[in-house]
Design an enzyme around this catalytic site. Sequence first.
Site, PDB file in Angstrom:
ATOM      1  N   ASP A   1     -44.197  48.152  64.232  1.00 40.44           N
ATOM      2  CA  ASP A   1     -45.146  49.343  64.135  1.00 40.44           C
ATOM      3  C   ASP A   1     -45.174  50.071  65.412  1.00 40.44           C
ATOM      4  O   ASP A   1     -44.480  49.452  66.310  1.00 40.44           O
ATOM      5  CB  ASP A   1     -46.703  48.690  63.804  1.00 40.44           C
TER       6      ASP A   1
ATOM      7  N   GLY B   1     -46.658  54.340  60.071  1.00 37.93           N
ATOM      8  CA  GLY B   1     -47.648  55.172  59.206  1.00 37.93           C
ATOM      9  C   GLY B   1     -47.333  56.604  59.547  1.00 37.93           C
ATOM     10  O   GLY B   1     -47.707  57.614  58.861  1.00 37.93           O
TER      11      GLY B   1
END
Length: 268
Positions: free
Chosen positions: A10, A45
């Site tokens: 991430d 994201g």
Amino acid sequence: MTSYKLVALDLDGTTLTEDKRISDETRYWIKRAMEAGVTVIFSTGRGMQTASMYWDDLRLEVPMVMLNGAEIWKGPGQLWERHYLSRQEIRKLHNLAVDAGAWFWGYSVESLTGAGEWTEEMFERDWLKFGIRHDDLSTIAKLREDAAAFGNLEITRSADINMEVTRQGVSKEYGVRKVCELLGIGMHEVMAIGDHHNDMLMIQAAGWGVAMGNAEEELKRAADAVTDTNEQDGVARAIQRYVFGLEPQTLTPDKTGTYQRGDARSIT
């Protein structure tokens, strides 16, 4: 060396510090892993509009998972998959945010567009991800429930005050599985590192799931291990320990300002 062939990272709250940098120590250990034959990818994201700078910075010629899996790249300039929300779903999500007085944004192929730039023309674009933010926790929780009732949506969050929406079944886990398919490896050969709810499925599916020290408590409970925080080079320490089997160490610059590896002790 361990048997992990892929490290999925991430970005925000994990690989990046709070001021959105990749520290020298994290940079060093990502490079060491790559030199040892381990593929290191982002599973984020973010979209290309805000993630490509880090891809370029590290000079990674590897696949990437963007927008919580809604966009998957085989390598720089090599798009593999895109998964769109329907235009009807975008209008419903937009109306949900506006009615609640919430901030919202969307990632399309053309742009990252926030509430302040949103026009009627935006509904004619194809959107991969839609986000809503509200600082009141009860309100954002209700918005997640309302969106879930629409059906056919994957709803997650990267902070307690937001929600991120992609097409049903599209997640970071999905994206990493597709990269494994491309590389001819299994999820049991993946180490995944993250800090929030949108990392949950990826962390649970990976052979070794690592939560950051600054991660939400639910993710820490689901992970196989917890590393240090993003401000204390948690990614670097996880790579040292679980990829190389070394006791985590801190790098120090030499007289030229170059970071050198000191004597590392193997974990026995």
